[in-house]
Design a protein around this motif. Structure first.
Motif, mmCIF file in Angstrom:
data_model
loop_
_atom_site.group_PDB
_atom_site.id
_atom_site.type_symbol
_atom_site.label_atom_id
_atom_site.label_comp_id
_atom_site.label_asym_id
_atom_site.label_seq_id
_atom_site.Cartn_x
_atom_site.Cartn_y
_atom_site.Cartn_z
ATOM 1 N N THR A 50 14.948 38.359 51.280
ATOM 2 C CA THR A 50 13.582 38.888 51.169
ATOM 3 C C THR A 50 13.578 40.305 50.619
ATOM 4 N N LYS A 51 14.539 41.096 51.084
ATOM 5 C CA LYS A 51 14.633 42.482 50.590
ATOM 6 C C LYS A 51 14.935 42.503 49.095
ATOM 7 N N ALA A 52 15.829 41.599 48.660
ATOM 8 C CA ALA A 52 16.151 41.540 47.228
ATOM 9 C C ALA A 52 14.939 41.115 46.414
ATOM 10 N N LYS A 53 14.173 40.147 46.952
ATOM 11 C CA LYS A 53 12.974 39.706 46.245
ATOM 12 C C LYS A 53 11.942 40.829 46.150
ATOM 13 N N ILE A 54 11.785 41.579 47.252
ATOM 14 C CA ILE A 54 10.834 42.691 47.240
ATOM 15 C C ILE A 54 11.268 43.742 46.219
ATOM 16 N N LYS A 55 12.568 44.001 46.206
ATOM 17 C CA LYS A 55 13.068 44.968 45.234
ATOM 18 C C LYS A 55 12.845 44.485 43.812
ATOM 19 N N LYS A 56 13.076 43.190 43.608
ATOM 20 C CA LYS A 56 12.860 42.628 42.282
ATOM 21 C C LYS A 56 11.393 42.723 41.868
ATOM 22 N N MET A 57 10.499 42.393 42.815
ATOM 23 C CA MET A 57 9.074 42.482 42.508
ATOM 24 C C MET A 57 8.646 43.929 42.277
ATOM 25 N N THR A 58 9.257 44.869 43.031
ATOM 26 C CA THR A 58 8.922 46.281 42.827
ATOM 27 C C THR A 58 9.330 46.748 41.439
ATOM 28 N N VAL A 59 10.535 46.347 41.033
ATOM 29 C CA VAL A 59 10.994 46.707 39.686
ATOM 30 C C VAL A 59 10.093 46.095 38.635
ATOM 31 N N TYR A 60 9.703 44.822 38.880
ATOM 32 C CA TYR A 60 8.814 44.147 37.925
ATOM 33 C C TYR A 60 7.451 44.840 37.866
ATOM 34 N N GLN A 61 6.954 45.267 39.034
ATOM 35 C CA GLN A 61 5.672 45.963 39.062
ATOM 36 C C GLN A 61 5.751 47.304 38.326
ATOM 37 N N GLU A 62 6.879 47.998 38.540
ATOM 38 C CA GLU A 62 7.040 49.275 37.840
ATOM 39 C C GLU A 62 7.068 49.083 36.326
ATOM 40 N N LYS A 63 7.744 48.027 35.897
ATOM 41 C CA LYS A 63 7.773 47.744 34.456
ATOM 42 C C LYS A 63 6.375 47.436 33.930
ATOM 43 N N LEU A 64 5.617 46.613 34.721
ATOM 44 C CA LEU A 64 4.252 46.303 34.307
ATOM 45 C C LEU A 64 3.394 47.563 34.248
ATOM 46 N N MET A 65 3.557 48.412 35.252
ATOM 47 C CA MET A 65 2.760 49.636 35.256
ATOM 48 C C MET A 65 3.144 50.542 34.086
ATOM 49 N N GLU A 66 4.442 50.592 33.767
ATOM 50 C CA GLU A 66 4.846 51.393 32.613
ATOM 51 C C GLU A 66 4.268 50.834 31.323
ATOM 52 N N SER A 67 4.318 49.503 31.204
ATOM 53 C CA SER A 67 3.743 48.883 30.005
ATOM 54 C C SER A 67 2.245 49.125 29.937
ATOM 55 N N LEU A 68 1.575 48.972 31.095
ATOM 56 C CA LEU A 68 0.130 49.229 31.122
ATOM 57 C C LEU A 68 -0.177 50.678 30.776
ATOM 58 N N GLY A 69 0.647 51.597 31.314
ATOM 59 C CA GLY A 69 0.430 53.008 31.004
ATOM 60 C C GLY A 69 0.606 53.305 29.529
ATOM 61 N N ASP A 70 1.628 52.679 28.920
ATOM 62 C CA ASP A 70 1.837 52.894 27.485
ATOM 63 C C ASP A 70 0.665 52.370 26.666
ATOM 64 N N ILE A 71 0.165 51.165 27.047
ATOM 65 C CA ILE A 71 -0.967 50.589 26.310
ATOM 66 C C ILE A 71 -2.213 51.443 26.466
ATOM 67 N N LEU A 72 -2.503 51.866 27.703
ATOM 68 C CA LEU A 72 -3.695 52.670 27.939
ATOM 69 C C LEU A 72 -3.584 54.053 27.290
ATOM 70 N N GLU A 73 -2.357 54.608 27.310
ATOM 71 C CA GLU A 73 -2.181 55.912 26.670
ATOM 72 C C GLU A 73 -2.406 55.837 25.166
#
Length: 266
Positions: A157-180
């Protein structure tokens, strides 16, 4: 065994002297037997005696006969070697016949034991197969138990949470780049340009970007789902807020126009 019998049958004919001696011995023994029989008849108790007394007399007679036989010294049947040889052969044939019966019984018992042994070995092999299968099943269950133990579930579960956190960070970075790129913050321009576009002279430097506004809205929904509204202040650029409301990404509070929340998409 057959050779012994054949030899005995071939030597069954005694010489005349041996036959005469054997007949004399037989007559002597027969005469002695008659004498003893007569003595027994004369010594018989009265028929009127009670059955209990008869039993006692028989017991005493048997005991006396046993003592007499124990005291008798063994002697040769005859002095003639030919007679002794024939008597020995006869006894040997009887012994061979008895041994044949014993061998036959032993062979039958051996065959029975061999059959029992084969059945027991077959049963043992079947039990070994069952035991092997049971051990394999136990080992498989043990491996599964170790694999899905509480610690492993926690780590998974911890590994999955970490994986989802990394995925969320990537999505947020991509969203930030698009919005910027497509929705940048307002920047200072020349006075002539601002007058021509009717833009106010002063721009607040504390304005936050559109991606930061979205992140604040999402964090508010996750951290306090019972109160998902955020309060608007001078850091929120009105055109960004109006765009979020117009495209259904955010919803204004029904009683307070200075509060918005993220739209429920599920």
């Amino acid at each position: 065994m057959d050779e012994v019998r054949a030899g005995g049958e071939a030597a069954a004919q005694l010489s005349e002297a041996a036959q005469s001696e054997l007949l004399e011995l037989c007559e002597e023994q027969f005469a002695q037997l008659e004498k003893l029989q007569n003595e027994i008849i004369l010594c018989e108790p009265d028929i009127c005696a009670s059955p209990q007394e008869q039993s006692v007399n028989r017991l005493l007679a048997t005991d006396a006969e046993l003592k007499q036989w124990l005291s008798v010294q063994p002697s040769l049947l005859a002095a003639n070697s030919e007679i002794l040889l024939e008597a020995g052969k006869d006894e040997m044939l009887k012994l061979c016949s008895d041994l044949e019966m014993v061998v036959s019984c032993c062979e039958a018992k051996r065959d029975k034991l061999r059959e029992t042994k084969e059945l027991e070995q077959k049963w043992l092999e079947e039990k070994k197969q069952v035991l092997l299968a049971a051990n394999d099943h136990i080992e498989r269950l043990r491996v599964e138990k170790e694999k899905y133990s509480e610690q492993n579930v926690f780590l998974d579960t911890k590994a999955k949470i970490k994986k989802m956190t990394v995925y969320q960070e990537k999505l947020m970075e991509s969203l930030g780049d698009i919005l910027e790129k497509h929705a940048p913050l307002p920047q200072d321009e020349s006075s002539a340009s601002r007058k021509k576009k009717n833009i106010p002279q002063e721009i607040n430097e504390d304005l936050i970007s559109l991606s930061e506004i979205l992140e604040v809205l999402m964090n508010k929904v996750i951290n306090t789902p019972h109160d998902p509204y955020i309060t608007l202040d001078q850091t929120f650029w009105p055109p960004y807020v109006e765009m979020l409301l117009r495209y259904g990404i955010a919803v204004r509070h029904k009683e307070n126009n200075f509060k918005i929340r993220l739209e429920t998409f599920f």
